[in-house]
Every structure is written in C-alpha cells, then in structure tokens.
Write a protein that holds these residues in place. Sequence first.
Motif, PDB file in Angstrom:
ATOM      1  N   LEU A   1       4.809  10.903  -6.253  1.00  0.00           N
ATOM      2  CA  LEU A   1       3.810  10.008  -6.818  1.00  0.00           C
ATOM      3  C   LEU A   1       4.160   8.550  -6.582  1.00  0.00           C
ATOM      4  O   LEU A   1       3.516   7.666  -7.091  1.00  0.00           O
ATOM      5  CB  LEU A   1       3.670  10.265  -8.321  1.00  0.00           C
ATOM      6  CG  LEU A   1       2.895  11.527  -8.689  1.00  0.00           C
ATOM      7  CD1 LEU A   1       2.987  11.799 -10.167  1.00  0.00           C
ATOM      8  CD2 LEU A   1       1.426  11.406  -8.284  1.00  0.00           C
ATOM      9  N   SER A   2       5.210   8.307  -5.820  1.00  0.00           N
ATOM     10  CA  SER A   2       5.598   6.917  -5.593  1.00  0.00           C
ATOM     11  C   SER A   2       6.469   6.870  -4.349  1.00  0.00           C
ATOM     12  O   SER A   2       6.644   7.853  -3.654  1.00  0.00           O
ATOM     13  CB  SER A   2       6.367   6.395  -6.794  1.00  0.00           C
ATOM     14  OG  SER A   2       7.544   7.147  -6.964  1.00  0.00           O
ATOM     15  N   CYS A   3       7.014   5.686  -4.078  1.00  0.00           N
ATOM     16  CA  CYS A   3       7.900   5.537  -2.940  1.00  0.00           C
ATOM     17  C   CYS A   3       9.161   6.378  -3.165  1.00  0.00           C
ATOM     18  O   CYS A   3       9.589   6.571  -4.295  1.00  0.00           O
ATOM     19  CB  CYS A   3       8.272   4.071  -2.777  1.00  0.00           C
ATOM     20  SG  CYS A   3       6.846   2.990  -2.566  1.00  0.00           S
ATOM     21  N   ARG A   4       9.746   6.864  -2.056  1.00  0.00           N
ATOM     22  CA  ARG A   4      10.957   7.687  -2.186  1.00  0.00           C
ATOM     23  C   ARG A   4      12.100   6.878  -2.802  1.00  0.00           C
ATOM     24  O   ARG A   4      12.232   5.679  -2.559  1.00  0.00           O
ATOM     25  CB  ARG A   4      11.377   8.191  -0.815  1.00  0.00           C
ATOM     26  CG  ARG A   4      10.455   9.272  -0.287  1.00  0.00           C
ATOM     27  CD  ARG A   4      11.078   9.918   0.927  1.00  0.00           C
ATOM     28  NE  ARG A   4      10.101  10.758   1.591  1.00  0.00           N
ATOM     29  CZ  ARG A   4      10.356  11.422   2.723  1.00  0.00           C
ATOM     30  NH1 ARG A   4      11.541  11.345   3.288  1.00  0.00           N
ATOM     31  NH2 ARG A   4       9.425  12.174   3.269  1.00  0.00           N
ATOM     32  N   ALA A   5      12.927   7.589  -3.550  1.00  0.00           N
ATOM     33  CA  ALA A   5      13.918   6.935  -4.406  1.00  0.00           C
ATOM     34  C   ALA A   5      14.807   5.930  -3.685  1.00  0.00           C
ATOM     35  O   ALA A   5      14.981   4.818  -4.146  1.00  0.00           O
ATOM     36  CB  ALA A   5      14.756   8.002  -5.087  1.00  0.00           C
ATOM     37  N   ASP A   6      15.374   6.322  -2.537  1.00  0.00           N
ATOM     38  CA  ASP A   6      16.403   5.462  -1.948  1.00  0.00           C
ATOM     39  C   ASP A   6      15.880   4.543  -0.851  1.00  0.00           C
ATOM     40  O   ASP A   6      16.609   3.702  -0.351  1.00  0.00           O
ATOM     41  CB  ASP A   6      17.510   6.348  -1.383  1.00  0.00           C
ATOM     42  CG  ASP A   6      16.952   7.338  -0.354  1.00  0.00           C
ATOM     43  OD1 ASP A   6      15.749   7.649  -0.440  1.00  0.00           O
ATOM     44  OD2 ASP A   6      17.711   7.776   0.525  1.00  0.00           O
ATOM     45  N   GLU A   7      14.621   4.675  -0.481  1.00  0.00           N
ATOM     46  CA  GLU A   7      14.143   3.930   0.688  1.00  0.00           C
ATOM     47  C   GLU A   7      14.059   2.423   0.450  1.00  0.00           C
ATOM     48  O   GLU A   7      14.347   1.640   1.346  1.00  0.00           O
ATOM     49  CB  GLU A   7      12.804   4.504   1.168  1.00  0.00           C
ATOM     50  CG  GLU A   7      13.003   5.895   1.742  1.00  0.00           C
ATOM     51  CD  GLU A   7      11.779   6.472   2.449  1.00  0.00           C
ATOM     52  OE1 GLU A   7      11.943   7.504   3.104  1.00  0.00           O
ATOM     53  OE2 GLU A   7      10.667   5.908   2.339  1.00  0.00           O
TER      54      GLU A   7
ATOM     55  N   LEU B   1      -3.656  -4.523  -0.980  1.00  0.00           N
ATOM     56  CA  LEU B   1      -3.336  -3.271  -0.278  1.00  0.00           C
ATOM     57  C   LEU B   1      -2.437  -2.375  -1.138  1.00  0.00           C
ATOM     58  O   LEU B   1      -2.572  -1.151  -1.134  1.00  0.00           O
ATOM     59  CB  LEU B   1      -2.656  -3.571   1.060  1.00  0.00           C
ATOM     60  CG  LEU B   1      -3.545  -4.231   2.125  1.00  0.00           C
ATOM     61  CD1 LEU B   1      -2.719  -4.704   3.306  1.00  0.00           C
ATOM     62  CD2 LEU B   1      -4.628  -3.261   2.592  1.00  0.00           C
ATOM     63  N   SER B   2      -1.545  -3.003  -1.863  1.00  0.00           N
ATOM     64  CA  SER B   2      -0.635  -2.239  -2.716  1.00  0.00           C
ATOM     65  C   SER B   2      -1.405  -1.569  -3.867  1.00  0.00           C
ATOM     66  O   SER B   2      -1.158  -0.407  -4.209  1.00  0.00           O
ATOM     67  CB  SER B   2       0.442  -3.188  -3.260  1.00  0.00           C
ATOM     68  OG  SER B   2       1.269  -2.512  -4.138  1.00  0.00           O
TER      69      SER B   2
ATOM     70  N   SER C   1       7.186   0.771  -7.905  1.00  0.00           N
ATOM     71  CA  SER C   1       7.183   1.093  -6.470  1.00  0.00           C
ATOM     72  C   SER C   1       6.220   0.175  -5.728  1.00  0.00           C
ATOM     73  O   SER C   1       6.552  -0.368  -4.675  1.00  0.00           O
ATOM     74  CB  SER C   1       6.732   2.536  -6.247  1.00  0.00           C
ATOM     75  OG  SER C   1       7.741   3.410  -6.623  1.00  0.00           O
ATOM     76  N   GLY C   2       5.030   0.003  -6.288  1.00  0.00           N
ATOM     77  CA  GLY C   2       4.039  -0.878  -5.659  1.00  0.00           C
ATOM     78  C   GLY C   2       4.491  -2.327  -5.731  1.00  0.00           C
ATOM     79  O   GLY C   2       4.333  -3.089  -4.766  1.00  0.00           O
ATOM     80  N   GLU C   3       5.063  -2.702  -6.866  1.00  0.00           N
ATOM     81  CA  GLU C   3       5.465  -4.099  -7.055  1.00  0.00           C
ATOM     82  C   GLU C   3       6.587  -4.510  -6.104  1.00  0.00           C
ATOM     83  O   GLU C   3       6.736  -5.691  -5.794  1.00  0.00           O
ATOM     84  CB  GLU C   3       5.891  -4.332  -8.518  1.00  0.00           C
ATOM     85  CG  GLU C   3       4.692  -4.432  -9.447  1.00  0.00           C
ATOM     86  CD  GLU C   3       5.064  -4.580 -10.923  1.00  0.00           C
ATOM     87  OE1 GLU C   3       4.141  -4.532 -11.750  1.00  0.00           O
ATOM     88  OE2 GLU C   3       6.259  -4.716 -11.243  1.00  0.00           O
ATOM     89  N   PHE C   4       7.379  -3.546  -5.635  1.00  0.00           N
ATOM     90  CA  PHE C   4       8.444  -3.866  -4.674  1.00  0.00           C
ATOM     91  C   PHE C   4       7.836  -4.521  -3.432  1.00  0.00           C
ATOM     92  O   PHE C   4       8.314  -5.550  -2.944  1.00  0.00           O
ATOM     93  CB  PHE C   4       9.207  -2.599  -4.278  1.00  0.00           C
ATOM     94  CG  PHE C   4      10.173  -2.811  -3.137  1.00  0.00           C
ATOM     95  CD1 PHE C   4      11.381  -3.459  -3.349  1.00  0.00           C
ATOM     96  CD2 PHE C   4       9.865  -2.384  -1.852  1.00  0.00           C
ATOM     97  CE1 PHE C   4      12.268  -3.676  -2.297  1.00  0.00           C
ATOM     98  CE2 PHE C   4      10.739  -2.590  -0.800  1.00  0.00           C
ATOM     99  CZ  PHE C   4      11.944  -3.231  -1.026  1.00  0.00           C
ATOM    100  N   HIS C   5       6.758  -3.934  -2.937  1.00  0.00           N
ATOM    101  CA  HIS C   5       6.126  -4.439  -1.719  1.00  0.00           C
ATOM    102  C   HIS C   5       5.466  -5.802  -1.961  1.00  0.00           C
ATOM    103  O   HIS C   5       5.474  -6.664  -1.090  1.00  0.00           O
ATOM    104  CB  HIS C   5       5.113  -3.409  -1.195  1.00  0.00           C
ATOM    105  CG  HIS C   5       5.787  -2.127  -0.806  1.00  0.00           C
ATOM    106  ND1 HIS C   5       6.158  -1.856   0.487  1.00  0.00           N
ATOM    107  CD2 HIS C   5       6.194  -1.071  -1.556  1.00  0.00           C
ATOM    108  CE1 HIS C   5       6.763  -0.669   0.521  1.00  0.00           C
ATOM    109  NE2 HIS C   5       6.791  -0.167  -0.709  1.00  0.00           N
ATOM    110  N   VAL C   6       4.915  -5.970  -3.174  1.00  0.00           N
ATOM    111  CA  VAL C   6       4.320  -7.260  -3.528  1.00  0.00           C
ATOM    112  C   VAL C   6       5.424  -8.321  -3.615  1.00  0.00           C
ATOM    113  O   VAL C   6       5.241  -9.461  -3.182  1.00  0.00           O
ATOM    114  CB  VAL C   6       3.535  -7.156  -4.858  1.00  0.00           C
ATOM    115  CG1 VAL C   6       2.984  -8.515  -5.279  1.00  0.00           C
ATOM    116  CG2 VAL C   6       2.399  -6.145  -4.726  1.00  0.00           C
TER     117      VAL C   6
END
Length: 246
Positions: free
Chosen positions: A191-197, A174-175, A151-156
């Motif tokens: 505990l993480s980003c929402r599944a489909d967002e 920041l991530s 989830s964090g790595e998506f933003h990176v």
Amino acid sequence: MLDMQLKASDNTTDDVPARTPHKPRDLGPSEIADKLYTAILEHRIPPGTKLAEGRLATIFSVNRARIREVLARLAHDLVVELVPHQGAYVAKPTVQDARDVFEARRLIEPFTVRKLITTLTDRTKTQLQQHLAREEEARRRHDQPSIIRLSGEFHVLLAELVENSALLRTTRELSTQTCLIISLYSASTTLSCRADEHACIVHAITEKDEKSAVELIVRHLDHIQESLALDPVDTEVDLEALFTQD
Ligand SMILES: [Zn+2]
C-alpha cells in the motif's frame, strides 16, 4: 459515554462562562480542507466516496458555504471531483490517468534527484534523514495511514529541497494522484513505497552518486507501478463457461 457527557455538563457552572467545552472551535476552510486531504491521502476515505455538503457541514459545525469553498479547493488540487447536479466525490483516477501519472513521474523525478545532488547541503541531508526516521517510526508502530502518507511525502520533500516552485507543485499533484491510484488499483497488500527503497535513494543522493540515485528512483517508481493492477480488463468474463463447467 453518555454518562460522562452528562456529568461534564452538570459540572459546568456560571463561574466559567467563556468555556464552551462541547462546541468545537470554528474551523477555517484551510483547516477543514487539510483534514479531508490528509484523510484521503491516508486511505481513510476511499476514492469515489460522496462528500455531501450537509453531512460535512454538520461534522465540522460550519455552514454549507464554507464546505463548498473547501470542496472547491480540493477539486482544484484534483483530490475531489465536482459532478454537476450530483455533488462532490473523492476523485477516482482512471487506469489511463494512472499510466500518465507514472510516465510523468519517471520523467520528473530523475531530474529532481540530479538537481538535489548538485545543490546538496548539510541541512538538506539532515531533512532527508529526519524524514526516513519518521517513516521508520511509523513502520515500527505499524501505523498504516502514516506509512502511506509519509511515503508520498518523501517524494514531495525531494522536490521541496530542490527549491523549484513549479516542480514542487507538479510533484505534489502527481504524488497525491499516486496515493489515490494506489488506493484504487493496489493488487496486493503493498500500500506504499517499499520499506528500504527510500533509504537507498537517500544514501545514493548523500554520496552524490548520480547514476545510482537516478537508477534507484526509476526502479522505485517501476516497483510501485508494477504492484498495481493496471492491465485493462478488455476481455469480458465468459459467464457460460464459468458456470457450466463439469
Ligand atoms: Zn516512494
């Protein structure tokens, strides 16, 4: 387990002198730092945990000087806090730190998304789809540590694809902070980003729908922040009222 170890030891012969099956390979500072960093990001080591030099030196079979180097690197990345005369601890961002992190992310990530749309190639589209597939696979396996990390790595990844080193460095920091913040302040089972967002964001990016992509990333960051318990506990608990009720 002990039996197996003894047997393995018994089977060791002089024919294979170079093999040392029980001694792990000497790990370099980067490798140890990566292992600790990943474990912290995956919420397997909670914020505030003491990272004692001697203990880590034994675990990784290296000397304390190497562990000190590892801890200094992690402190540089703000994952670890070095407290004078006390030692190293997994960083514990405050509520104010958390608010600052989300404020900064809401400024930076819409820019990242806009820039990514203007520089989009087939290769970057493929990388985004591959990342979504990895997230999906981790969810299918109910692999919570991987779900959190990915989830964090998506933003990176979004920042990486924009190819701006300063933006990437800041987003990574920041991530990572967000990961610690979620570990500390998550109010629910989220505990993480929402599944489909992430999939919706990627869809808007690949369709070059800038307005939707920006709206979706801001709403996504709002959702993460809203799932946290960041409201200050400024009213003291009235113990008398709590225990003297009829
Ligand atoms: Zn996300």
